[in-house]
Structures are given as structure tokens and as C-alpha cells.
Design a protein around this motif. Sequence first.
Motif, short mmCIF file in Angstrom:
data_model
loop_
_atom_site.label_atom_id
_atom_site.label_comp_id
_atom_site.label_asym_id
_atom_site.label_seq_id
_atom_site.Cartn_x
_atom_site.Cartn_y
_atom_site.Cartn_z
N ILE A 60 0.94 -1.15 0.01
CA ILE A 60 0.04 0.17 0.07
C ILE A 60 0.79 1.23 -0.07
O ILE A 60 0.77 2.25 -0.64
CB ILE A 60 -1.08 0.05 1.29
N ASP A 61 1.90 1.04 0.89
CA ASP A 61 2.87 2.49 0.85
C ASP A 61 3.45 2.55 -0.38
O ASP A 61 3.66 3.67 -0.75
CB ASP A 61 4.15 2.33 2.04
N THR A 62 3.76 1.55 -1.03
CA THR A 62 4.53 1.94 -2.33
C THR A 62 3.70 1.88 -3.66
O THR A 62 4.04 1.68 -4.70
CB THR A 62 5.70 0.78 -2.45
N ASN A 63 2.49 1.92 -3.40
CA ASN A 63 1.32 1.99 -4.51
C ASN A 63 1.56 0.77 -5.46
O ASN A 63 1.21 0.69 -6.61
CB ASN A 63 1.63 2.99 -5.64
N ARG A 64 1.95 -0.66 -4.78
CA ARG A 64 2.11 -1.60 -5.56
C ARG A 64 0.79 -2.79 -5.18
O ARG A 64 0.66 -3.89 -5.86
CB ARG A 64 3.27 -2.57 -5.21
N ALA A 65 -0.14 -2.18 -4.16
CA ALA A 65 -1.30 -3.27 -3.91
C ALA A 65 -2.09 -3.25 -5.08
O ALA A 65 -3.21 -4.29 -5.12
CB ALA A 65 -2.04 -2.73 -2.75
N GLU A 66 -2.47 -2.20 -6.05
CA GLU A 66 -3.43 -2.23 -6.89
C GLU A 66 -4.76 -2.43 -6.45
O GLU A 66 -5.51 -3.05 -6.93
CB GLU A 66 -3.06 -3.23 -8.12
N LEU A 67 -4.95 -1.74 -5.12
CA LEU A 67 -6.33 -1.97 -4.48
C LEU A 67 -6.70 -0.46 -4.42
O LEU A 67 -5.84 0.35 -4.00
CB LEU A 67 -6.04 -2.72 -3.12
N ASP A 68 -7.94 -0.03 -4.48
CA ASP A 68 -8.32 1.06 -3.96
C ASP A 68 -8.44 1.22 -2.40
O ASP A 68 -8.38 0.20 -1.92
CB ASP A 68 -9.79 1.57 -4.50
N GLN A 69 -8.59 2.30 -1.91
CA GLN A 69 -8.29 2.44 -0.42
C GLN A 69 -9.51 1.49 0.63
O GLN A 69 -8.98 0.99 1.57
CB GLN A 69 -8.53 3.89 0.02
N LEU A 70 -10.80 1.62 -0.24
CA LEU A 70 -11.70 0.75 0.82
C LEU A 70 -11.19 -0.52 0.59
O LEU A 70 -11.68 -1.39 1.58
CB LEU A 70 -12.97 1.02 0.00
N THR A 71 -11.15 -0.97 -0.61
CA THR A 71 -10.78 -2.65 -0.60
C THR A 71 -9.37 -2.88 0.16
O THR A 71 -9.27 -3.94 0.86
CB THR A 71 -10.32 -3.01 -2.10
N ALA A 72 -8.31 -2.09 0.15
CA ALA A 72 -7.39 -2.44 0.94
C ALA A 72 -7.66 -2.25 2.53
O ALA A 72 -7.15 -3.24 3.28
CB ALA A 72 -6.28 -1.12 0.80
N THR A 73 -8.60 -1.35 3.07
CA THR A 73 -9.05 -1.34 4.28
C THR A 73 -9.88 -2.78 4.76
O THR A 73 -9.42 -3.38 5.80
CB THR A 73 -10.06 -0.29 4.47
N LEU A 74 -10.49 -3.20 3.53
CA LEU A 74 -11.23 -4.69 3.99
C LEU A 74 -10.19 -5.78 4.10
O LEU A 74 -10.36 -6.49 4.96
CB LEU A 74 -12.02 -5.05 2.73
N VAL A 75 -9.22 -5.79 3.14
CA VAL A 75 -8.09 -6.76 3.19
C VAL A 75 -7.53 -6.72 4.55
O VAL A 75 -7.28 -7.76 5.42
CB VAL A 75 -7.12 -6.70 2.17
N ALA A 76 -7.12 -5.53 5.13
CA ALA A 76 -6.32 -5.35 6.31
C ALA A 76 -7.27 -5.72 7.47
O ALA A 76 -6.86 -6.28 8.35
CB ALA A 76 -5.88 -3.90 6.45
N GLU A 77 -8.38 -5.35 7.60
CA GLU A 77 -9.33 -5.76 8.59
C GLU A 77 -9.74 -7.19 8.65
O GLU A 77 -9.70 -7.73 9.85
CB GLU A 77 -10.74 -4.78 8.53
#
Length: 347
Positions: free
Chosen positions: A210-227
Motif C-alpha cells: 500500500i505504501d509503495t502503491n503496488r497493492a493495485e487496490l483502492d483504499q476501501l478494498t485495501a481497508t477490507l483486506v487489512a481488517e
Amino acid sequence: MHEHGGISVSQLSDRARGIFRDIVDSYLATGAPVGSRTLSRLGGLQLSPASIRNVMQDLEELGLLEAPHTSAGRVPTEQGLRLFVDGMMQVAVPDAADIAAIEAEAMRAGASLEDLLSRTTSALSGLAQCAAVVAAPKTEPVIRQLNLVPLGAGRALAILVGADGGIENRVIALPENLPREALEQAQNYVNARLSGLTLADAVARLQVEIDTNRAELDQLTATLVAEGLASWSSDGAGPVLIVRGQAHLLNDVDLDRARALLEELEEKAELARLLDQARQSDAMRIFIGAETRLFALSGSSVIAAPYRGADGRVIGVVGVIGPTRLNYARVVPMVDFTANRLSRLMA
């Protein structure tokens, strides 16, 4: 070291030491109070019952013996047992039959660590005729696959399949305004990028990507994965406790005390805390009666020893729990052998 009210074995005369040892040996063998006539009949002391009574009176005044109820005999106090265990007990090598029984159960165990620990603990319990307990480290699952199933009302069912084939489910809250395709996106990302990692490593990699913009996920989806990952990685950090052989405790002649001990064993958090003292001290520990807050009511003893993983670090504790009238000289080497055997199996 433990205090014994300022008394050490060296402060006792040879006569007092001999009488005290005979009383403790007899009490641990039979559970019955020991009287001066019984001791004089044993013959080894060559003393009259009157002389023995005088010494027993001295030992009682030192706090090492007490008279239960209206009995004419004496039993060792918890303080007396501590003095005996620390300063007088001769610990033998484990009995060959005990070793064979523990080895047989260890070799019969299946592939899982839990089966090995459960079988070994059951064998130890049967041999000691007490409850036995093992604290095993909670192993963090390695991710094989994650499935996310929508449940409606802002929730989803997360199904984690571990590399060992284990399956765990969690209901997680979904971020507000989450697009419908985000669940599938999150699932695909985890399976493609995080499979084969432990949960802790997966959380760390997600953050880096996420920090290096390599996750290719929007912020909501990244939050979902993290949670979704956090719902597991924060779960059950404490040890897994396996308790076996509680029924043996009902053989105690004092049923009220046995019931109290069974109730105390239900206090898993307290039991884990107690075993952690053996883990931290890195060596065999013997707790007698009121020395432990957990078993103060039942007056029970715990003999516990740590075992080690492949890197030599302590990863768990195995032990025996029973009345203070344990056969310490036999059970101590038995617990020690079991801990060493588990260490060798983990290596």
C-alpha cells in the motif's frame, strides 16, 4: 529459593530430620496422619514413642507439622512439604515403565502437534494419577486461501484456509460504500499476493505494498483486506491449554477439596498465567498449595517443566496438578522426562 519461615534443613538435628523425613514419606505414601507409635514401629529410629512425640512437638512448633482435626497423628504442613521438596527429597531417574508408557504414546501420535501433546499429556496423567496439563504455543496459520462471502447488512463471512488444511471462519464488518466487486477483488489479491505467508507477514506485506502503491487496490478494498487479516492476527495470542485426567482427582479421599480443584482448573486464564511462571524461569517449578493464588482453596500442588523448540527457545510447558500429597520423588523426574522428550520431538 523459597522461604520456610526461616528454617533450613541444616538447622534440624539428625533425629528431627529423620523423624520428619519418615513422617513425610509415610504421609505421601498413604495420605494418613502419622503417629508416634507408627514411627516407633518402623524401627529405623530406635526411639521410644515418648521421645518421638517430643520431636514431633518441636517440628509442629516450627510450623513443619500439624494435627488434622482430632487425629492423634501429624501431617506435614505446606511449609513442611516445601522444606522437604527443596532440601531433603532424593529425585531418582524416571521409572523404566513410566518412560516406556510416555514413549509409546509419543510414537503413537499422529502428524499434528496437538495430537502429540494430547497423547503425551494423557499418558503423564495416567501414570501420576493426577490431572496433567500442557501449554502449547498457538501456531499462527499460514494462508493458503481466503474466501469472502457477502452476508448483507454491511457484513461478510471471511473463510481462511490454512496451509495445514485447517479452516476458520470470521464475520467481519464491511467498510461503508464498498463497491460490490470489492469482495472479489480483495479475495483475489490475498490469494495471488499473500498466499504462503503467515498472517503477521501478510499484514506487513500488505502495508508495504500500500505504501509503495503496488497493492493495485483502492483504499476501501485495501481497508477490507487489512481488517480481514487483523481479525485473525489479533486472535488467540495466548497458549493453547490441554488438560487431561481431571477424573483422577476424584480419587482424593477429600472430595470437597477435589471438587474445589476441578473448579479451579476451569480458570484457564489463571492456569495459563501460573504455567507461564515455569516458562519464564526456564526450569522445573514446583508450586505447593497456597503458594499459588489459583490453588489456594484446594491446597493443590503443581509440578511443571518447560519444553523447547528446534531453536532451543522455550515454547511450552508440561506439568501435573494434584493434591499436595503427590509422590514428588516419582512425579518430578516423570515430568522432567516428558518435557525433555517433547523438546527432542520438536527439534
